[in-house]
Design a protein around this motif. Structure first.
Motif, PDB file in Angstrom:
ATOM      1  N   LYS A  23       0.831  -1.204   0.000  1.00  7.36           N
ATOM      2  CA  LYS A  23       0.000   0.000   0.000  1.00  7.36           C
ATOM      3  C   LYS A  23       0.869   1.259   0.000  1.00  7.36           C
ATOM      4  CE  LYS A  23      -3.955  -2.179   2.185  1.00  7.36           C
ATOM      5  NZ  LYS A  23      -4.705  -2.364   3.415  1.00  7.36           N
ATOM      6  N   LYS A  24       1.934   1.238   0.764  1.00 10.33           N
ATOM      7  CA  LYS A  24       2.850   2.372   0.821  1.00 10.33           C
ATOM      8  C   LYS A  24       3.461   2.629  -0.555  1.00 10.33           C
ATOM      9  CE  LYS A  24       7.196   3.778   2.996  1.00 10.33           C
ATOM     10  NZ  LYS A  24       8.257   3.362   3.912  1.00 10.33           N
TER      11      LYS A  24
ATOM     12  N   ARG B 114       0.927   4.138  -2.995  1.00  8.35           N
ATOM     13  CA  ARG B 114       0.752   5.574  -2.767  1.00  8.35           C
ATOM     14  C   ARG B 114       1.964   6.355  -3.286  1.00  8.35           C
ATOM     15  NH1 ARG B 114      -0.949   3.671   2.235  1.00  8.35           N
ATOM     16  NH2 ARG B 114       1.035   4.257   3.152  1.00  8.35           N
ATOM     17  N   GLU B 115       3.138   5.846  -3.003  1.00  9.43           N
ATOM     18  CA  GLU B 115       4.376   6.525  -3.380  1.00  9.43           C
ATOM     19  C   GLU B 115       4.522   6.664  -4.896  1.00  9.43           C
ATOM     20  OE1 GLU B 115       9.138   5.609  -2.883  1.00  9.43           O
ATOM     21  OE2 GLU B 115       7.801   4.995  -1.257  1.00  9.43           O
TER      22      GLU B 115
ATOM     23  N   ALA C 161       1.917   6.365  -7.186  1.00 14.50           N
ATOM     24  CA  ALA C 161       0.625   6.613  -7.842  1.00 14.50           C
ATOM     25  C   ALA C 161       0.709   7.722  -8.889  1.00 14.50           C
ATOM     26  CB  ALA C 161      -0.439   6.955  -6.799  1.00 14.50           C
TER      27      ALA C 161
END
Length: 162
Positions: free
Chosen positions: A46-47, A50-51, A53
């Motif tokens: 998930k991290k 996001r990083e 995206a």
């Protein structure tokens, strides 16, 4: 006489292997499953999503523009000047897209490897603790097939949740 010697040697090897196997305890852990199912691994995924995206969205926009240009070039009634301009833009877009996609892939894989190294290290530390506590002689991480009764993956996943 040689047949008898070979037969006795084979019999001795078989007997000694059976005696050793009685005291030998081994297990197996599925590393890919750890990377997929462990809570820390899911948090890393998930991290990273996001990083990366913004860069992923930029690539999607470039793909959409390329589809639009391709459709434009597919029209038969496109004037020659517009066709030439669209072809140049398509060539530049293709070049930029390939470069950015390669860079994205390299950066993502590097970051993924950095992040997952910590999960791997923690899982290995837990495996050593399990091995010492439960007196395992050997724990394998990669194998073609392992009987599920030797699979320690659920134990490691449970410990990683803590």
């Amino acid at each position: 006489m040689k047949r008898l010697q070979h037969g006795l040697t084979a019999l001795m090897l078989l007997v000694s292997a059976n005696l050793m196997a009685a005291d030998f305890k081994f297990g197996y852990v599925n590393t890919e499953r750890i990377y997929r199912e462990a809570a820390p691994a899911q948090a890393i995924q998930k991290k990273l999503e996001r990083e990366f995206a913004d860069r992923r969205n930029e690539l999607k926009k470039m793909e959409a523009r390329a589809r639009d240009l391709e459709a434009q070039l597919g029209r038969a009634n496109l004037p020659a000047a517009d066709r030439k301009k669209a072809e140049r833009e398509m060539a530049g877009l293709d070049r930029d897209y390939r470069a950015k996609a390669r860079e994205f892939s390299e950066d993502f894989n590097q970051r993924r490897n950095e992040e997952f190294a910590a999960v791997q290290e923690r899982a290995n530390r837990l495996l050593r603790q399990i091995a010492e506590k439960e007196q395992y002689d050997l724990i394998l991480q990669d194998a073609v097939y392992v009987n599920p009764k030797y699979d320690l993956t659920p134990k490691v996943l449970k410990e990683l949740e803590k």
